[in-house]
Scaffold this active site. Sequence first.
Site, PDB file in Angstrom:
ATOM      1  N   CYS A   9      -6.912 -14.673  11.029  1.00 11.69           N
ATOM      2  CA  CYS A   9      -6.694 -13.789  11.966  1.00 11.69           C
ATOM      3  C   CYS A   9      -7.932 -13.305  12.825  1.00 11.69           C
ATOM      4  CB  CYS A   9      -6.194 -12.669  11.427  1.00 11.69           C
ATOM      5  SG  CYS A   9      -5.728 -11.070  12.515  1.00 11.69           S
ATOM      6  N   CYS A  17      -8.528  -5.550  14.861  1.00  9.27           N
ATOM      7  CA  CYS A  17      -7.272  -4.682  14.049  1.00  9.27           C
ATOM      8  C   CYS A  17      -7.522  -4.799  12.581  1.00  9.27           C
ATOM      9  CB  CYS A  17      -5.802  -5.297  14.443  1.00  9.27           C
ATOM     10  SG  CYS A  17      -4.621  -4.658  13.492  1.00  9.27           S
ATOM     11  N   CYS A  20      -4.372  -4.813   8.366  1.00 11.36           N
ATOM     12  CA  CYS A  20      -4.484  -5.765   7.169  1.00 11.36           C
ATOM     13  C   CYS A  20      -5.761  -5.522   6.259  1.00 11.36           C
ATOM     14  CB  CYS A  20      -4.113  -7.135   7.378  1.00 11.36           C
ATOM     15  SG  CYS A  20      -2.676  -7.382   8.209  1.00 11.36           S
ATOM     16  N   CYS A  94      -0.013 -11.442  16.405  1.00  9.57           N
ATOM     17  CA  CYS A  94      -0.160 -11.162  15.057  1.00  9.57           C
ATOM     18  C   CYS A  94       0.306 -12.125  14.127  1.00  9.57           C
ATOM     19  CB  CYS A  94       0.412  -9.683  14.820  1.00  9.57           C
ATOM     20  SG  CYS A  94       0.404  -9.445  12.663  1.00  9.57           S
ATOM     21  N   GLN A 219      14.134  -3.917   5.161  1.00  9.64           N
ATOM     22  CA  GLN A 219      12.869  -4.129   4.626  1.00  9.64           C
ATOM     23  C   GLN A 219      12.286  -5.151   5.764  1.00  9.64           C
ATOM     24  OE1 GLN A 219      11.537  -2.896   2.198  1.00  9.64           O
ATOM     25  NE2 GLN A 219      12.894  -2.182   0.350  1.00  9.64           N
ATOM     26  N   GLU A 269      24.047   7.383   1.756  1.00 13.78           N
ATOM     27  CA  GLU A 269      23.035   7.282   2.860  1.00 13.78           C
ATOM     28  C   GLU A 269      23.349   8.303   3.781  1.00 13.78           C
ATOM     29  OE1 GLU A 269      20.149   6.904   5.214  1.00 13.78           O
ATOM     30  OE2 GLU A 269      20.210   5.592   3.356  1.00 13.78           O
ATOM     31  N   ASN A 315      16.472   4.562  -3.845  1.00 14.05           N
ATOM     32  CA  ASN A 315      15.512   3.684  -3.082  1.00 14.05           C
ATOM     33  C   ASN A 315      14.956   4.580  -1.610  1.00 14.05           C
ATOM     34  OD1 ASN A 315      13.806   1.716  -1.520  1.00 14.05           O
ATOM     35  ND2 ASN A 315      15.249   0.971  -0.664  1.00 14.05           N
ATOM     36  N   CYS A 342       8.146   2.110  -2.222  1.00 15.63           N
ATOM     37  CA  CYS A 342       7.272   1.619  -1.301  1.00 15.63           C
ATOM     38  C   CYS A 342       5.854   2.430  -1.391  1.00 15.63           C
ATOM     39  CB  CYS A 342       7.802   1.243   0.359  1.00 15.63           C
ATOM     40  SG  CYS A 342       8.126   2.945   0.998  1.00 15.63           S
TER      41      CYS A 342
END
Length: 385
Positions: A9, A17, A20, A94, A219, A269, A315, A342
């Site tokens: 990258c 950037c 990451c 990206c 996801q 939900e 979740n 997450c």
Amino acid sequence: MLEFPPMKCHHFLQKHCLSCDLLSHDYLSSVANKEQTLSRLFPLHVEKIKPSVICDRGTEGSRNKAKLAVALIQGEIEFGFYDNHMQFKKLEDCPLHAPAINTILDAVKKELNAHKIIPYDLVFKTGELKYLLITYSESANELLLRFVLRSTESLSRLKKITLNLIALHPSIKVVTANIQSVHQAILEGDEEIVLTKNDCITHHFDEYSLFQGPRSFFQTHSAMALKLYRQFQNELSVLSIHSLLDLYCGVGAFSFFAAKYCSKVVGVEISDAAIFYANKAREKNNSIAVHFLAMDVEAYLSNQQTDYFDAMIVNPPRRGLNESIIAHLMKLAPAYLFYSSCNAETLHRDILQLEVQYQIKSLQIFDMFPFTRHFETLAILTRKL
């Protein structure tokens, strides 16, 4: 032993950037960094941390979603992001994005230029187009494009753009205009206008079909999501679980995988849109054991008086659960509690409260966000005797 060539990258190497932030590590070292984080949060349960589930197909092109800011730079439309100082930075290639996402950007840019849809200017508060949000289904080769606009002023031109883009790229199945009229750092607005005959894309996971609309959570790493769903299903296969409650069920992925071993599954939900597509998938998958409710999770739990579930899976968003929801979960007292998170910090906070009544059976990392410090964790808790 699996080999993991480094993801190349030039944006990271040039410090253009740094999203990451673990890209200076080799891949396995980046996963080890996440394992250290989980071990630090759960020092008394290190022996219960299972081997991490990693990106064995490589990391490049693994992300199925792109959130691109749009700006007019020296008279040219560019896609990218705003840094912490609100300076726009171009980013159109990206390496984490699925190639299908990067491939269409030139065509989108040309159409926007040709039809004079001007990007929104943060300083002068002029222009129309704020963001371009793209989601890709690799399993069905389908793209969903959302144009976030300040108003409906350019809607007729965007309809023409839609026809041209689909002619050039038939994989584009859904295009919408999202109206976000306020001058605030808000990604999208409440009004969504579908510009195509299709209103959702399809994801295939094993024998199940899932449908994703413009406002449905999904996801960001489909291959890793499938590993997560399969592991959850495998856990159910060896436990005596006949009924399951799926909280924050989204479009129903966990529910459908649970139905293979459970005779009763209920998904809850708050998003009406997500439940609409969950029910569409229920019909497609012929999942008669699964039922979905469009309802706030806390409100549902508050009114839950009679139904007992052998297990529950939660979740939640990154903020995790609140104390009231945790109290309701412990009052309902399922034998097993699955927690897919997450955010390891809020997972740790919530489990500290749940440990009054539950004990950790296992913790496992799923590397849903490669080369960042984020990761998905599946925690399995059992009720204390």
